[in-house]
Design a protein around this motif. Structure first.
Motif, short mmCIF file in Angstrom:
data_model
loop_
_atom_site.label_atom_id
_atom_site.label_comp_id
_atom_site.label_asym_id
_atom_site.label_seq_id
_atom_site.Cartn_x
_atom_site.Cartn_y
_atom_site.Cartn_z
N TYR A 86 -2.02 -4.66 9.07
CA TYR A 86 -2.16 -3.24 8.76
C TYR A 86 -1.24 -2.84 7.61
O TYR A 86 -0.32 -3.59 7.25
CB TYR A 86 -1.86 -2.39 9.99
N SER A 87 -1.51 -1.67 7.07
CA SER A 87 -0.65 -1.14 6.01
C SER A 87 -0.25 0.28 6.37
O SER A 87 -0.95 0.97 7.10
CB SER A 87 -1.37 -1.16 4.65
N VAL A 88 0.91 0.69 5.89
CA VAL A 88 1.43 2.05 6.16
C VAL A 88 1.81 2.68 4.82
O VAL A 88 2.46 2.06 3.99
CB VAL A 88 2.70 2.00 7.03
N LYS A 89 1.40 3.92 4.65
CA LYS A 89 1.81 4.66 3.44
C LYS A 89 2.48 5.95 3.87
O LYS A 89 2.01 6.65 4.77
CB LYS A 89 0.59 4.97 2.56
N ASN A 90 3.60 6.25 3.24
CA ASN A 90 4.29 7.52 3.49
C ASN A 90 3.59 8.61 2.70
O ASN A 90 3.65 8.64 1.48
CB ASN A 90 5.77 7.41 3.09
N THR A 91 2.92 9.51 3.42
CA THR A 91 2.21 10.60 2.74
C THR A 91 2.90 11.94 2.95
O THR A 91 2.36 13.00 2.61
CB THR A 91 0.76 10.69 3.26
N GLY A 92 4.12 11.91 3.51
CA GLY A 92 4.86 13.13 3.74
C GLY A 92 6.09 13.22 2.85
O GLY A 92 6.25 12.44 1.91
N PRO A 114 -8.24 4.34 6.08
CA PRO A 114 -6.96 4.89 6.51
C PRO A 114 -7.09 6.10 7.43
O PRO A 114 -8.05 6.86 7.36
CB PRO A 114 -6.29 5.28 5.19
N ALA A 115 -6.09 6.27 8.27
CA ALA A 115 -6.00 7.44 9.14
C ALA A 115 -4.65 8.09 8.91
O ALA A 115 -3.61 7.43 8.99
CB ALA A 115 -6.14 7.02 10.61
N GLN A 116 -4.64 9.36 8.61
CA GLN A 116 -3.39 10.08 8.35
C GLN A 116 -3.02 10.94 9.54
O GLN A 116 -3.87 11.60 10.13
CB GLN A 116 -3.53 10.96 7.11
N PHE A 117 -1.74 10.95 9.92
CA PHE A 117 -1.31 11.73 11.08
C PHE A 117 0.20 11.93 11.04
O PHE A 117 0.93 11.19 10.37
CB PHE A 117 -1.71 11.02 12.38
N PRO A 118 0.71 12.91 11.78
CA PRO A 118 2.16 13.11 11.89
C PRO A 118 2.76 11.95 12.66
O PRO A 118 2.22 11.53 13.68
CB PRO A 118 2.28 14.43 12.65
N ALA A 133 -0.09 7.41 6.57
CA ALA A 133 -1.49 7.00 6.59
C ALA A 133 -1.48 5.54 7.00
O ALA A 133 -0.86 4.70 6.36
CB ALA A 133 -2.13 7.17 5.22
N LEU A 134 -2.14 5.25 8.10
CA LEU A 134 -2.16 3.91 8.68
C LEU A 134 -3.55 3.31 8.52
O LEU A 134 -4.55 3.97 8.76
CB LEU A 134 -1.79 4.00 10.16
N THR A 135 -3.59 2.04 8.12
CA THR A 135 -4.87 1.34 7.97
C THR A 135 -4.78 -0.04 8.60
O THR A 135 -3.88 -0.81 8.28
CB THR A 135 -5.24 1.15 6.49
N ILE A 136 -5.69 -0.34 9.50
CA ILE A 136 -5.85 -1.74 9.91
C ILE A 136 -6.73 -2.37 8.85
O ILE A 136 -7.89 -1.97 8.66
CB ILE A 136 -6.46 -1.86 11.32
N THR A 137 -6.16 -3.30 8.11
CA THR A 137 -6.83 -3.82 6.91
C THR A 137 -7.72 -5.02 7.19
O THR A 137 -8.76 -5.19 6.55
CB THR A 137 -5.80 -4.19 5.85
N LYS A 138 -7.32 -5.88 8.14
CA LYS A 138 -8.13 -7.05 8.46
C LYS A 138 -7.61 -7.69 9.74
O LYS A 138 -6.49 -7.41 10.18
CB LYS A 138 -8.12 -8.07 7.32
#
Length: 223
Positions: A132-138, A84-88, A99-104
């Protein structure tokens, strides 16, 4: 005309043709749910996230199933697929942190494109599905925001042609974030990338939405 301009026009043409095909499908009820979904915020497309918060620098090994130390991802940073990569994040007036992840990346079949009726525009091309997957980390509710701007990458690092799909495409579903997308919530998405021939694979992906942009050293990449 520069190379990017040619690519952009090609993508737009393919996108318009795909829209027509999917509009016909919607008449058969495939898009019934789409009409109930509020439109996405004005600036991005749709897409991606991790299962934990924070991004590890490309030089460090990804934490098992998590983030590598809480850092904010920087333009030009490279991640492993599944990391995962976390960014604004910004989508129109909606702002937060994801947090964005290219999963496969899955290889499709040329026949998958037949329903779009694009003819020679995709002759010889093979679709790959960048998932990809997206997680709200804010702390911001990101309901109905769009996390697009995901492209596939070919083995030499160049960008694969993308196919913009408006409507339902079950092999590669991509919608705006759901209602109630608050801290800790996750969603998945998919982008269609076209390899130029059966002998070339899509082996990576990149995110070039705000606050990043296209170009080597300016986007986030996964390989």
């Amino acid at each position: 005309m520069n190379r990017f301009g040619i690519r952009a026009n090609t993508a737009a043409a393919i996108g318009l043709a795909a829209v027509g095909a999917l509009t016909l499908t919607a008449c058969n009820g495939d898009d019934a749910d789409a009409a109930k979904t509020p439109p996405p915020a004005a600036s991005s497309q749709a897409p991606a996230a991790p299962a934990t918060p924070t991004a590890a620098p490309a030089s460090s090994a990804p934490a098992e199933g998590g983030y590598g130390g809480g850092e904010t991802a920087k333009a030009g940073q490279t991640f492993k697929i599944g990391q995962p990569a976390q960014f604004p994040f910004a989508s129109g007036s909606t702002k937060g942190t994801i947090a964005l992840t290219i999963t496969k990346i899955d290889e499709g079949q040329p026949a998958d494109l037949e329903s779009f009726k694009l003819g020679d525009k995709v002759k010889g091309m093979v679709p790959f599905y960048v998932r990809y997957s997206v997680k709200n980390t804010g702390s911001t509710d990101l309901s109905f925001a769009s996390v697009g701007h995901i492209k596939g990458l070919l083995p030499d690092g160049t960008e694969a042609q993308d196919l913009m799909v408006i409507g339902k495409f079950e092999k590669c579903p991509s919608d705006s974030l759901p209602k109630g997308f608050t801290n800790g919530q996750t969603a998945t998405g998919c982008a269609v990338a076209l390899a130029p021939s059966a002998s070339v694979k899509v082996t990576g992906g990149e995110y070039w939405g705000d606050p990043f942009t296209l170009g080597k050293g300016k986007a986030l990449t996964w390989k």
